[in-house]
Design an enzyme around this catalytic site. Sequence first.
Site, mmCIF file in Angstrom:
data_model
loop_
_atom_site.group_PDB
_atom_site.id
_atom_site.type_symbol
_atom_site.label_atom_id
_atom_site.label_comp_id
_atom_site.label_asym_id
_atom_site.label_seq_id
_atom_site.Cartn_x
_atom_site.Cartn_y
_atom_site.Cartn_z
ATOM 1 N N SER A 127 -168.916 -3.318 48.775
ATOM 2 C CA SER A 127 -169.392 -2.723 47.529
ATOM 3 C C SER A 127 -170.705 -1.975 47.678
ATOM 4 C CB SER A 127 -169.536 -3.806 46.457
ATOM 5 O OG SER A 127 -170.422 -4.809 46.882
ATOM 6 N N LYS A 155 -172.797 -8.521 38.720
ATOM 7 C CA LYS A 155 -173.635 -7.430 39.213
ATOM 8 C C LYS A 155 -174.346 -6.717 38.056
ATOM 9 C CE LYS A 155 -170.791 -6.549 43.315
ATOM 10 N NZ LYS A 155 -169.877 -5.599 43.981
#
Length: 853
Positions: free
Chosen positions: A717, A760
Amino acid sequence: MINISKIFKQDASGSPRLILPLLPLRDIVVFPHMVVPLFVGRAKSVNALADAMNRDKCVFLATQNKPGIDNPRERDINRVGTIGNVLQLLRLPDNTVKSLVEGKSRGRIISFKTEEQFFQVEVEPIIEQSVIEVESDALVRAVLDEFKEYAKVNKNISKELINTISAIVNPSQLCDTIASHFGFKIPDKQKLLEMPVLTNRLALLIKLIRNEVEIFSVGQKIKGRVRSQIEKSQKNYYLSEQMRAIKKELGTDEIGNDEIKELQKKIKRKKMPKEVVAKVKYEFEKLKMMAPMSSEATVVRNYIDWLISMPWYDQVKLNHNLDKAEKILNEDHYGLEKPKERILEFLAVQILVKKIRGPILCFVGPPGVGKTSLAKSVARATGRKFVRISLGGVRDEAEIRGHRRTYIGAMPGKIIQSIKKVSVNNPVFCLDEVDKMSTDFRGDPSSALLEVLDPEQNSAFNDHYLDVDVDLSDILFITTANMLQDIPLPLQDRMEIIRIPGYTEYEKFEIAKNFIIPKQIKSNGLEQTKLYFSKKAIMSIIQHYTREAGVRNLEREIATICRKVAREIIQKSTDTPENPTLENPVNLTYADEEFENDVEHQHDVIKIPSTSLIKYLGQPRFRIGQIEKEDMVGLVTGLAWTQVGGEILNIETVIIPGKGDLIITGKLGDVMKESAQAAVSYVRSRSKRLKIDPVFYQKYDIHVHVPEGAIPKDGPSAGIAICTSIVSVLTRRPVDRNIAMTGEITLRGRVLPIGGLRDKILAAHRGGITKIIIPKENENDLKEIPSSISKLLEIVTVEHMDEVLTDAIILRSSEDRLFDENETGDYGFILEHTVIPQIDEHLVPLPENITTH
């Protein structure tokens, strides 16, 4: 003697009919020409006999289909029976009747004339069909031969009976007489009675007699073979009885006898399945033959104790009140909407359906988020008992299935042990840490769990020790795990996965205020003390003294503060330690902050403001991720997911003179290193379009660094963040510090979806980020973001790396675009030039020494 032919009447069709009282027979078939004594105890049967005696002594004798039925109905009685004559009737003192009946002829029930006192039936006689005389004589001779052969092997048949049967001339009477004296099964006798053709009846009789001869012969052989073994067993039994008698005289056998009697009472009282009852009785008979002090007797006794102590049919009454269950779940846990919703759905289905197969729920989430405590709340909400097994480190299959009884120290597996301990067969069963089981030469416990957690198989779970089937289908199984990928796929397939993400700071604050602080005040003896934490103090503990997805460490820190306050109370108390009070509680307060319950201006309470945390907990151990103070070249804010929640990931890139090496530091995993290599390849393929020196990789080394190198970091990511950082340093343009990004990059520049988006985004919000770039394919995951947070953020979805660079890179004041529109800048995967091309005039040359961040 009554002539049956005279009592029949003609119906409209000319067939004779007779209405007779019906006497249902349990386990006997009465044939014509047969005189049988019958003991009758049922009221209807007694009334039927009395009615027959009061009329013409005729009664219809028919056998029941199932002898165990006390009150037979029409469907329970065979239609073909025997018309009989009651010869004698005698009432006995116990209100039963002894009767002597004689069968006259076969008959068939046409209809039932039911009365309250007894059955009356309309009967027609069954007339035998004529047969060829020669054929019937041959069959009669064969029947007599088979009967005499049976009489030779069976010495219980008297000579008088043989002579009587041999003297019978009528073939039909001969067949019925022999059938009545043989111990055939009731269905076979009924079949003989129902056959109207004499030859067929004689042929079936021959077959049945031959079977009896064979069975008797085989039985005699078995008896002879076993006789020698029985003699030895009888000798041992005789000696053991002598030994017991001697012990009884010495007074040493009383305890053993008492234990045997007590065990026998327990076996009789315990309700168990048929298979278990048979097993227990067999083992108990063995135990009675053994010496009480022998090691084998101890093994058998323990086995019997396990069987009779299992809750085979014991259950607790379940709660069917959805409102009450929802209230309990909300009392115990803050948030966790999806798990609560699934539990309430299960309860709703349980209310509508009497019995459903217990679902297998798997709570997956970081440590400390309340997976096990949620399982306890499920037990409380459903009214079930709770049992927990920790599977962490279990590597022996016998821990699940148990040991076989042949081993020394054998015992059942953890499943059976826990069911016995909880004493019901429908508890909530929590299998903790199912992802931490291991495998070695002793077997694979995760494979053994497949049978336990499979709703199609666990209704007949077989433990090696018990060796009988145990029904686990009423148990509500709940498993917990930290990492889903560590659970074997076949085991995952049996479970319904419910993810429990980490708590947001707002959720932690509510949990601390409403659950943890009241609990710790009570646990540390501060109920009589007015102790209050300020809002800022709670948030400071969450942000600076803990780093976790759950609330376990948060509770630990609050407990530390409560203990230190308790110590101060004792030290400053003027009373006895049994009833301490503060001499001056205000001495423990500090600068006023925003407190709950309007206690800012009260002076008789103990306040815990944020400024007192250093005194109680020491210096802050963690710092929350914060954005940079200014936009910088080569510095990008990425987002990462860890087991303790989301984190801000600062990615730095510099270029230094060299030979084109890619240096990656920061304790990165293989996947993250590959993302950096893919980012460099993408930049090289788009160098002209980005106005970058196409041969930068020949002159300069690229160093990508992720700070806090002691912490392992891996995952795809960070791909777009690394690529943005490299483009920033090569174009010498800063990156917007207010933007955080997450996404995987391909060589073509496509942005692929990632996981852990909720955590996140929460980390970005906590760090002061106002704009977040995410992959387009993760747009549906935004539904999981709390609305109170999502409305404060600008979330941009992208599909290509060009969109990321357009949003993140800050242009010079003289520029209106980052890319050169005249260049396609996409070399793909084909190397078109082997010679280093000359630098174009419009490209910005890189200086020899670059000093960026």
